[in-house]
Design a protein around this motif. Structure first.
Motif: not given
Length: 254
Positions: A184-200
């Motif tokens: 999640v933090r890596a996506l934020r660092a890349e500038g992604v403002r909205r992050v969803a987590v899907a448990p597989y």
């Protein structure tokens, strides 16, 4: 002749939600094919154990069984644990004929369930363009299982998400994937403002709870539910059962 028994083989957990989910899925499978005998057995923690259940089936004269691993990838349990348990039971119960079906994944039906859960959590198709997705598995060190999760993440990237990252319940069991919070933090660092987590993962338990904790600690915007007893997965179980009958594998001897 009656159809072979479908034995759903689950790992088991101290968390009662796990067994409850497995039984709910088995009930949906029964509803999807009336007349098919569907039993559930566990490798650990829950009853009945797979050996005890096979003994009971043998005593009742139900000698033809398709054992279906309730697993998303082919890792240790599918390659070693379950074959060993089934072989030992067949050695003790000479009339028993057991065929091991394939694991559930990969399958479009699993992805359909994943998308169903994301939709229930509030994600619309239009949201994907501005949303990064963390595909969070339980984690494995098995190369084949790791490759499957990586492939699914790549496939999802082509369905409209602005970014997709595979992750695991914890980096210690990831086989190279980051923990959920780190992804999640890596996506934020890349500038992604909205992050969803899907448990597989199929059912709640200790590792899924780690996924949830990691997502919340890192501030994920959307957290979908586990795959659970969806109609798609119930259909997938019946597909794997039918495939095992068509391929007609010989009873396990090793």
């Amino acid at each position: 002749m009656p159809a072979p028994v479908l034995l759903v083989v689950a790992h088991g957990s101290r968390d009662p939600r796990h067994a409850s989910t497995v039984h709910a899925l088995a009930a949906r499978v029964r509803a999807g094919r009336p007349g098919l005998r569907v039993e559930t057995g566990f490798l650990d923690f829950n009853a009945p154990s797979v050996p005890r259940l096979l003994e009971r089936l043998h005593a009742q004269g139900a000698h033809d069984v398709v054992a279906l691993p309730l697993l998303l990838t082919r890792a240790f349990h599918a390659k070693s644990d379950i074959p060993s348990v089934l072989h030992e039971a067949r050695t003790r119960l000479p009339l028993l004929r057991v065929r091991q079906a394939e694991v559930l994944g990969p399958s479009p039906l699993l992805r359909a369930t994943l998308e169903r859960r994301l939709g229930e959590a509030g994600i619309t198709p239009a949201d994907r363009r501005s949303t990064g997705l963390v595909l969070a598995s339980a984690g494995s060190t098995d190369p084949e299982a790791i490759a499957v999760i990586a492939d699914i993440a790549r496939e999802l990237r082509h369905t409209g998400w602005c970014a997709v990252r595979p992750a695991s319940a914890s980096a210690h069991s990831s086989g190279g994937f980051p923990g959920t919070g780190d992804a999640v933090r890596a996506l934020r660092a890349e500038g992604v403002r909205r992050v969803a987590v899907a448990p597989y993962v199929l059912a709640p338990g200790r590792l899924p709870d780690r996924i949830v904790a990691g997502a919340r600690e890192a501030g994920a915007d959307i957290l979908s539910d586990v795959l659970g007893p969806s109609p798609e997965i119930a259909r997938l179980l019946l597909d794997r059962y039918d495939e095992a009958l068509v391929t007609d594998r010989a009873p396990l001897t090793a």
